[in-house]
Enzyme design. Structure first.
Site, PDB file in Angstrom:
ATOM      1  N   ASN A   7     174.527 -37.652  47.532  1.00  0.00           N
ATOM      2  CA  ASN A   7     174.629 -36.231  47.878  1.00  0.00           C
ATOM      3  C   ASN A   7     173.203 -35.730  48.084  1.00  0.00           C
ATOM      4  OD1 ASN A   7     174.944 -33.503  48.013  1.00  0.00           O
ATOM      5  ND2 ASN A   7     176.086 -33.289  46.084  1.00  0.00           N
ATOM      6  N   ARG A  90     178.083 -37.336  50.927  1.00  0.00           N
ATOM      7  CA  ARG A  90     178.663 -35.994  50.983  1.00  0.00           C
ATOM      8  C   ARG A  90     178.019 -35.280  52.162  1.00  0.00           C
ATOM      9  NH1 ARG A  90     176.917 -30.706  48.050  1.00  0.00           N
ATOM     10  NH2 ARG A  90     178.650 -29.373  48.616  1.00  0.00           N
ATOM     11  N   HIS A 179     183.799 -26.893  49.180  1.00  0.00           N
ATOM     12  CA  HIS A 179     184.336 -27.552  47.980  1.00  0.00           C
ATOM     13  C   HIS A 179     185.615 -28.312  48.298  1.00  0.00           C
ATOM     14  CE1 HIS A 179     182.458 -24.043  45.489  1.00  0.00           C
ATOM     15  NE2 HIS A 179     181.639 -25.074  45.469  1.00  0.00           N
ATOM     16  N   HIS A 207     188.258 -23.407  41.696  1.00  0.00           N
ATOM     17  CA  HIS A 207     187.039 -24.203  41.459  1.00  0.00           C
ATOM     18  C   HIS A 207     185.967 -23.206  41.023  1.00  0.00           C
ATOM     19  CE1 HIS A 207     184.027 -27.451  42.488  1.00  0.00           C
ATOM     20  NE2 HIS A 207     183.272 -26.369  42.426  1.00  0.00           N
ATOM     21  N   ASN A 210     179.011 -22.848  39.516  1.00  0.00           N
ATOM     22  CA  ASN A 210     177.964 -21.936  39.958  1.00  0.00           C
ATOM     23  C   ASN A 210     178.309 -21.395  41.351  1.00  0.00           C
ATOM     24  OD1 ASN A 210     175.544 -20.598  39.563  1.00  0.00           O
ATOM     25  ND2 ASN A 210     174.482 -22.117  40.819  1.00  0.00           N
ATOM     26  N   ARG A 240     175.727 -15.698  44.122  1.00  0.00           N
ATOM     27  CA  ARG A 240     176.218 -15.196  45.411  1.00  0.00           C
ATOM     28  C   ARG A 240     177.126 -13.996  45.195  1.00  0.00           C
ATOM     29  NH1 ARG A 240     177.981 -20.860  46.840  1.00  0.00           N
ATOM     30  NH2 ARG A 240     176.135 -21.874  47.680  1.00  0.00           N
ATOM     31  N   ASP A 282     174.290 -18.334  34.420  1.00  0.00           N
ATOM     32  CA  ASP A 282     175.009 -19.290  33.578  1.00  0.00           C
ATOM     33  C   ASP A 282     175.934 -18.571  32.598  1.00  0.00           C
ATOM     34  OD1 ASP A 282     175.615 -21.177  31.377  1.00  0.00           O
ATOM     35  OD2 ASP A 282     174.277 -22.484  32.505  1.00  0.00           O
ATOM     36  N   ARG A 284     177.243 -19.459  29.885  1.00  0.00           N
ATOM     37  CA  ARG A 284     176.928 -19.583  28.454  1.00  0.00           C
ATOM     38  C   ARG A 284     175.954 -18.483  28.046  1.00  0.00           C
ATOM     39  NH1 ARG A 284     176.118 -25.864  29.658  1.00  0.00           N
ATOM     40  NH2 ARG A 284     175.439 -24.829  31.556  1.00  0.00           N
ATOM     41  N   ILE A 331     182.697 -23.859  34.925  1.00  0.00           N
ATOM     42  CA  ILE A 331     183.279 -22.733  34.182  1.00  0.00           C
ATOM     43  C   ILE A 331     184.771 -22.970  33.945  1.00  0.00           C
ATOM     44  CG2 ILE A 331     183.682 -20.230  34.220  1.00  0.00           C
ATOM     45  CD1 ILE A 331     181.257 -20.208  36.334  1.00  0.00           C
ATOM     46  N   GLU A 333     186.448 -25.663  33.734  1.00  0.00           N
ATOM     47  CA  GLU A 333     186.753 -26.733  32.783  1.00  0.00           C
ATOM     48  C   GLU A 333     186.353 -26.383  31.354  1.00  0.00           C
ATOM     49  OE1 GLU A 333     184.910 -30.380  34.249  1.00  0.00           O
ATOM     50  OE2 GLU A 333     185.620 -29.885  36.265  1.00  0.00           O
ATOM     51  N   ASN A 334     185.293 -25.552  31.230  1.00  0.00           N
ATOM     52  CA  ASN A 334     184.696 -25.368  29.897  1.00  0.00           C
ATOM     53  C   ASN A 334     184.850 -23.990  29.262  1.00  0.00           C
ATOM     54  OD1 ASN A 334     183.294 -27.985  29.498  1.00  0.00           O
ATOM     55  ND2 ASN A 334     182.350 -27.395  31.437  1.00  0.00           N
ATOM     56  N   GLU A 384     183.990 -35.077  42.214  1.00  0.00           N
ATOM     57  CA  GLU A 384     183.746 -35.190  43.649  1.00  0.00           C
ATOM     58  C   GLU A 384     183.207 -36.566  44.021  1.00  0.00           C
ATOM     59  OE1 GLU A 384     182.385 -31.139  45.378  1.00  0.00           O
ATOM     60  OE2 GLU A 384     182.082 -31.037  43.223  1.00  0.00           O
TER      61      GLU A 384
HETATM   62  P1  AMP Z   1     179.080 -26.449  38.256  1.00  0.00           P
HETATM   63  O1  AMP Z   1     178.481 -25.712  39.411  1.00  0.00           O
HETATM   64  O2  AMP Z   1     180.485 -26.863  38.462  1.00  0.00           O
HETATM   65  O3  AMP Z   1     178.196 -27.557  37.752  1.00  0.00           O
HETATM   66  O4  AMP Z   1     179.152 -25.390  37.063  1.00  0.00           O
HETATM   67  C1  AMP Z   1     177.970 -24.888  36.487  1.00  0.00           C
HETATM   68  C2  AMP Z   1     178.286 -23.671  35.675  1.00  0.00           C
HETATM   69  O5  AMP Z   1     179.319 -23.967  34.722  1.00  0.00           O
HETATM   70  C3  AMP Z   1     177.113 -23.212  34.831  1.00  0.00           C
HETATM   71  O6  AMP Z   1     176.256 -22.396  35.554  1.00  0.00           O
HETATM   72  C4  AMP Z   1     177.802 -22.475  33.724  1.00  0.00           C
HETATM   73  O7  AMP Z   1     177.986 -21.135  34.161  1.00  0.00           O
HETATM   74  C5  AMP Z   1     179.155 -23.127  33.592  1.00  0.00           C
HETATM   75  N1  AMP Z   1     179.298 -23.927  32.376  1.00  0.00           N
HETATM   76  C6  AMP Z   1     178.959 -25.207  32.197  1.00  0.00           C
HETATM   77  N2  AMP Z   1     179.255 -25.596  30.926  1.00  0.00           N
HETATM   78  C7  AMP Z   1     179.788 -24.534  30.299  1.00  0.00           C
HETATM   79  C8  AMP Z   1     180.289 -24.277  29.002  1.00  0.00           C
HETATM   80  N3  AMP Z   1     180.325 -25.224  28.065  1.00  0.00           N
HETATM   81  N4  AMP Z   1     180.764 -23.043  28.722  1.00  0.00           N
HETATM   82  C9  AMP Z   1     180.750 -22.092  29.685  1.00  0.00           C
HETATM   83  N5  AMP Z   1     180.293 -22.260  30.921  1.00  0.00           N
HETATM   84  C10 AMP Z   1     179.813 -23.457  31.240  1.00  0.00           C
END
Ligand code: AMP
Length: 397
Positions: A7, A90, A179, A207, A210, A240, A282, A284, A331, A333-334, A384
């Site tokens: 990628n 990708r 995506h 999805h 970020n 964004r 983020d 978190r 986000i 998933e977590n 992915e």
């Molecule tokens: P991605 O673009 O799919 O890698 O997602 C990144 C974003 O997922 C980060 O900027 C966080 O906002 C969010 N994220 C990752 N881990 C966690 C977590 N354990 N709890 C809450 N948000 C998370």
């Protein structure tokens, strides 16, 4: 087969070497700061990450370092480069030309170049990666997997903008969506988890990373998605803005004395939940700030969830119903708090949240709706790289 998944961005390159028979990752990592100074992150499965600072003036040198690391005597994942059977790239924008993955040849490269206008930051960078790999591995087949391809099944009613039609005819201005590899992977996976035929389901995939997008997948085909000509449209994202009144562009340009291109940088890089909160992109950091009383951080999270729920409602209408909602990406998933807030808007669909399962689900497959829900809600980790590996194998075998 061993597939190297690449990628490639303008100054970075992520890679994974995957054994397609076992679907296990043999090694992975990234090259950062290509063209600036250079840093290689390499991790063989089961070992710690290695960090190497080394000059990487071009992508070719970066990929050469990756290949050297992969065959390194001590920590390499393979003995020789002949063990790489194919490379999966990708590719971001395939325009209307590419509705599926394809084996890369000169004609495909030309086709991708013709879409450069639509993704000026991404497509040229992706192609630099393709060319560098071709130079270093001239006899290895390469496959391009497009972010936009899965969404090419959208009907014109979903992809046409309310603009003079000639802009579509002359410049191909329309909704494309992004995506796609993730939406495709997750929608298929959730059908498996639900135990029903993919072609018989109405699925909404959220999805939420970020970059964030929602898609409506009816009977195995994408019928709508929230990102548009570019990834700027749709949900509020990390930085964004997502959907907004286009008149804001001129209004702020005049007030702040900005050019349109400067304003687009604001919309892409300084808006979204970071823009609203002034804290971070983020979740978190946002959650921590909201919990300590930061009202703008709380507003950003609430607005993010509200907009996801609005898209879910719109797509339930677009498909005349929904059977399954899937949450994926960082986000999705977590962040159980975000999922809980979004689900809080969806009671009218006859969907209930299993609070206990939701709370403890972080990065695993899990059904988070209650047993008696009319619509099931699932957390489904996206992958992915594995999706690109599978597409590559399907085309080169
Ligand atoms: P991605 O673009 O799919 O890698 O997602 C990144 C974003 O997922 C980060 O900027 C966080 O906002 C969010 N994220 C990752 N881990 C966690 C977590 N354990 N709890 C809450 N948000 C998370």
């Amino acid at each position: 087969m061993n597939v190297l998944v690449v990628n490639c961005g303008s100054s970075s390159l992520k890679y994974q070497l995957i054994n397609s028979d076992t679907e296990s990752v043999l090694a992975k990592g990234l090259c950062e700061r290509i063209g600036i100074d250079g840093r290689l992150v390499y991790q063989k499965a089961g070992l710690d990450k290695e960090f190497t600072e080394a000059p990487m003036p071009t992508h070719k040198q970066a990929i050469q370092m990756v290949l050297d690391a992969l065959v390194n005597e001590k920590t390499g994942a393979i003995k020789s480069l002949s063990e790489i059977d194919a490379v999966g790239h990708r590719l971001v924008h395939g325009g209307e030309k590419f509705s599926s993955s394809c084996v890369i040849n000169d004609e495909v490269i030309k086709g991708v170049e013709e879409c450069n206008d639509l993704a000026p930051l991404h497509n040229p960078a992706n192609l630099i990666g393709v060319r560098a790999c071709q130079e270093l591995m001239p006899n290895v087949p390469m496959v391009g997997v497009f972010d936009t391809a899965f969404h090419q099944t959208m009907p014109a009613t979903a992809y046409i903008y309310g603009l003079p039609y000639e802009y579509y005819e002359k410049y191909k201005v329309r909704r494309y969506g992004f995506h796609g590899t993730s939406h495709s992977f997750v929608s298929k996976r959730v059908a498996e988890l639900v135990g029903k035929n993919y072609e018989d389901l109405k699925i909404i995939v959220c999805h939420l990373g970020n970059g964030a997008s929602v898609s409506a997948v009816k009977n195995g085909k994408c019928v709508d998605t929230s990102m548009g000509l570019t990834p700027l449209e749709g949900l509020l994202m990390g930085t964004r803005s997502g959907d907004l009144d286009p008149s804001i562009l001129e209004f702020i340009c005049q007030k702040e004395n900005l050019t349109v291109s400067e304003m687009l940088t604001v919309l892409n890089k300084k808006s979204g939940v970071e823009g609203i909160s002034g804290v971070s992109s983020d979740f978190r950091d946002l959650t921590a700030a909201a919990e300590s009383g930061n009202e703008k951080a709380a507003l950003a999270i609430e607005s993010f969830c509200y907009r996801v729920a609005k898209y879910v409602g719109a797509y339930a209408a677009a498909m005349n119903g929904v059977d399954v909602i899937a949450f994926t990406a960082g986000i999705g998933e977590n962040d159980d708090n975000v999922r809980s807030k979004i689900m809080g808007y969806l009671g009218y669909l006859g969907i209930g949240l299993n609070e206990e399962v939701n709370k403890k689900t972080h990065g695993d497959d899990a059904m988070i709706s209650t047993a008696d829900s009319k619509v099931q809600a699932w957390v489904v980790p996206t992958n992915e790289e594995l999706a690109i590996c599978r597409e590559t194998v399907a085309l080169v075998k």
